[in-house]
Design an enzyme around this catalytic site. Structure first.
Site, PDB file in Angstrom:
ATOM      1  N   ARG A   1       0.720   4.567   4.857  1.00 37.29           N
ATOM      2  CA  ARG A   1      -0.382   5.529   4.752  1.00 37.29           C
ATOM      3  C   ARG A   1      -1.586   5.082   5.577  1.00 37.29           C
ATOM      4  O   ARG A   1      -2.356   5.909   6.045  1.00 37.29           O
ATOM      5  CB  ARG A   1      -0.751   5.727   3.266  1.00 37.29           C
TER       6      ARG A   1
ATOM      7  N   LYS B   1       7.702  -8.208  -0.108  1.00 31.07           N
ATOM      8  CA  LYS B   1       8.807  -7.578  -0.842  1.00 31.07           C
ATOM      9  C   LYS B   1       9.811  -8.637  -1.288  1.00 31.07           C
ATOM     10  O   LYS B   1       9.901  -9.703  -0.665  1.00 31.07           O
ATOM     11  CB  LYS B   1       9.547  -6.612   0.097  1.00 31.07           C
TER      12      LYS B   1
HETATM   13  N1  BES Z   1       8.483   1.422   3.531  1.00 31.20           N
HETATM   14  C1  BES Z   1       8.174   1.396   2.145  1.00 31.20           C
HETATM   15  C2  BES Z   1       8.831   2.538   1.370  1.00 31.20           C
HETATM   16  C3  BES Z   1      10.330   2.562   1.317  1.00 31.20           C
HETATM   17  C4  BES Z   1      10.986   2.094   0.200  1.00 31.20           C
HETATM   18  C5  BES Z   1      11.077   3.116   2.334  1.00 31.20           C
HETATM   19  C6  BES Z   1      12.364   2.141   0.120  1.00 31.20           C
HETATM   20  C7  BES Z   1      12.458   3.166   2.273  1.00 31.20           C
HETATM   21  C8  BES Z   1      13.102   2.690   1.170  1.00 31.20           C
HETATM   22  C9  BES Z   1       6.655   1.503   1.962  1.00 31.20           C
HETATM   23  O1  BES Z   1       5.890   0.927   2.957  1.00 31.20           O
HETATM   24  C10 BES Z   1       6.316   0.790   0.702  1.00 31.20           C
HETATM   25  O2  BES Z   1       6.516  -0.387   0.654  1.00 31.20           O
HETATM   26  N2  BES Z   1       5.801   1.504  -0.286  1.00 31.20           N
HETATM   27  C11 BES Z   1       5.422   0.944  -1.520  1.00 31.20           C
HETATM   28  C12 BES Z   1       4.062   1.499  -1.900  1.00 31.20           C
HETATM   29  C13 BES Z   1       3.447   0.823  -3.094  1.00 31.20           C
HETATM   30  C14 BES Z   1       3.115  -0.622  -2.776  1.00 31.20           C
HETATM   31  C15 BES Z   1       2.194   1.581  -3.499  1.00 31.20           C
HETATM   32  C16 BES Z   1       6.461   1.343  -2.556  1.00 31.20           C
HETATM   33  O3  BES Z   1       6.963   2.463  -2.495  1.00 31.20           O
HETATM   34  O4  BES Z   1       6.812   0.504  -3.368  1.00 31.20           O
HETATM   35 MN    MN Z   2       5.527  -1.135   2.651  1.00 32.22          MN
END
Ligand code: BES
Ligand code: MN
Ligand code: ZN
Length: 516
Positions: free
Chosen positions: A359, A285
């Site tokens: 997931r 990230k």
């Molecule tokens: N933990 C994150 C989602 C999240 C984002 C929680 C902002 C709280 C605040 C999750 O693991 C994630 O990174 N999801 C990705 C999925 C994508 C790579 C398909 C996302 O939402 O960008």
């Molecule tokens: Mn994630």
């Protein structure tokens, strides 16, 4: 950090307001139900005319969260009175009461007031209102300054010690039961908030499991903690695939509430995402805001909090809670984009993005809770940024099937004053996560990101009634609100507990229940 939190004592009291000694007497005021003349005259006299003047000059208006404080003398035992607005009387009265009382608790804390009393009024059933008042006072009184030192720590010590809830209700036993439920649920919510606020260097998967074990076993819930060896034995390739980049080893906590008197079915199965830090892994990230990913275990904390409340309330229904716990880190051993993992269910998954880790761990946990005999599933997870884009911080996303089951979850949320909003599970989303190389891909592209994540989870739920609640937007409050401290919100502890409270209403209503 493990300082134990001292919760205030909340008691139901049938005395007249004038006769109750407190530093602050709280009087909720409805827009369409001004104080009766007699009450107003009394308060006016006791406040040297200040209450009447404030209402007359509209210094105080009965809008939600509006407050007016003034000292009391003549005839009343309480030192001061707080009028608090709760808006119009309608279906949401109890919700607004909860929120307004939370605002009063924040103000009381600022003034270092420790003994309060509150008049429970309004024509919502007294029990529901009293529960909302108790919850509001405890949730509002929460502020998490465990890591501050010196003067700032001293100033923020938890202050509320006693709350007397004044009621003229004839169903005193009902009111007392409701207040007890409110205290248990709010205390459990605050404990979940402490867990989620905890930084990731303190709350590793192992510490999370230990803390959760202590929290729920105290309430008679049976606990088992699985380590990586056991996960390997069960074939949990998705959970292990996420965990393998981290130095901290994963855990999976299994909590069982099995009251002797409960029927064999239904068995409510609660699953919560427990990623103690989500760096994104190899699909790392950006730096901005990454610190917030210490709360990627908020769904897990909600399940732990709900299991604690369900145990403490001795609810007559079987419940299993499962929380897979791991970090998601980059490293020489980390899962790489393109890797294929084999899940415990046997389905294979091509990892296109290591940041779609939630997931993966939930898929193995959902499979496992079915193995353990759950008949009705709910998972709670900070799963997708896409859900935040869709609903913001105003509501959690709700997916599920059959509709009788997602409706039951929606009702539990409505009765708890937590917002969930339904989102769809069309076949199209399942198409988006089909893989050429394996059975599934773990990321379905930009379109409908919250829905494709839900479709992925669905592949691990068999034919059971299942609901998925995406709390990515609701688990955390970036700014302090009038009724809520900044930080973790503890969202869904109340809804999950209420769902267990309501079990009789859904046990017979949803197809498949009790069927093999
Ligand atoms: N933990 C994150 C989602 C999240 C984002 C929680 C902002 C709280 C605040 C999750 O693991 C994630 O990174 N999801 C990705 C999925 C994508 C790579 C398909 C996302 O939402 O960008
Ligand atoms: Mn994630
Ligand atoms: Zn995550």
């Amino acid at each position: 950090m493990n300082k134990s939190r001292s919760e205030p004592t909340v008691a139901v009291n049938t005395s007249l307001p004038a006769d109750v000694s407190a530093e602050l007497m709280i009087v909720p005021v409805f827009e369409d139900d001004p104080l009766s003349d007699a009450a107003l005259l009394e308060l006016d006299a006791a406040s040297d005319g200040e209450v009447g003047r404030a209402i007359e000059q509209q210094e105080f208006r009965p809008k939600p969260n509006e407050l007016f404080l003034t000292p009391l003398r003549g005839g009343w035992q309480a030192d001061r009175v707080a009028l608090v607005g709760v808006g119009r009387r309608d279906d949401e009265s109890a919700d607004r009461c909860r929120s307004s009382l939370a605002a009063v608790a924040i103000e009381a804390r600022r003034r270092r007031i420790t003994r309060v009393a509150c008049v429970v009024r309004g024509d919502v059933p007294a029990a529901a209102m009293a529960q909302a008042v108790a919850e509001g006072l405890l949730l509002g009184g929460f502020e998490d300054h465990r890591y501050r030192t010196g003067d700032r720590a001293e100033l923020s010590a938890p202050l509320l010690e006693t709350c007397d809830l004044l009621t003229g209700s004839e169903n005193l036993a009902d009111v007392e039961r409701a207040v007890h439920r409110g205290v248990v649920v709010a205390t459990s919510t605050n404990l979940a908030r402490e867990l989620s606020n905890e930084p990731a260097n303190v709350l590793t998967p192992a510490t999370f499991a230990e803390r959760a074990l202590a929290m729920v076993s105290e309430q008679g819930v049976d606990v088992e903690v699985l380590e990586d060896e056991a996960m390997r034995g069960l074939g949990m390739g998705m959970l292990l695939g996420v965990a393998q980049g981290a130095v901290e080893p994963p855990r999976m906590i299994v909590m069982r509430h099995t009251p002797a008197t409960a029927p064999a079915a239904p068995v409510l199965g609660l699953v919560g995402k427990g990623v103690t830090f989500d760096s994104g892994g190899i699909s790392i990230k950006p730096a901005a805001g990454m610190d917030q990913m210490k709360q990627d275990m908020a769904g897990g904390a909600a399940v732990v909090g709900a299991m604690r409340a369900i145990g403490a309330l001795q609810l007559p229904v079987r419940v299993i809670g499962v929380v897979p716990m791991t970090e998601n880190m980059p490293g020489g051993r980390a899962t790489k984009p393109g890797d294929i993992l084999t899940s415990a269910s046997g389905k294979t998954v091509e990892v296109l993005n290591t940041d779609a880790e939630g997931r993966l761990i939930l898929g193995d946990a959902l499979w496992y809770i079915r193995e353990l005999g759950a008949t009705h599933l709910v998972d709670v997870a900070t799963l997708t940024g896409a859900c935040v884009v869709a609903l913001g911080t105003a509501a959690s996303g709700l997916f599920g099937r059959p509709s009788a089951w997602s409706t039951a979850v929606q009702q539990a949320a409505a009765r708890s004053g937590e917002r969930v909003w339904p989102l769809p599970l069309y076949e199209d989303y399942a198409d988006q996560i089909r893989s050429e190389m394996a059975d599934l891909v773990n990321a379905g592209g930009r379109a409908a990101g919250a829905c494709t994540a839900a479709a992925f989870l669905q592949a691990f739920t068999g034919d059971l009634p299942w609901a998925h609640i995406d709390i990515a937007g609701t688990a955390w409050s970036d700014d302090a609100r009038p009724d809520l401290a900044k930080g973790s919100t503890g969202v869904m502890v109340r809804t999950l507990t209420e769902l267990a409270v309501m079990s009789e209403s859904w046990a017979s209503d949803t197809p498949d229940s009790g069927q093999p």
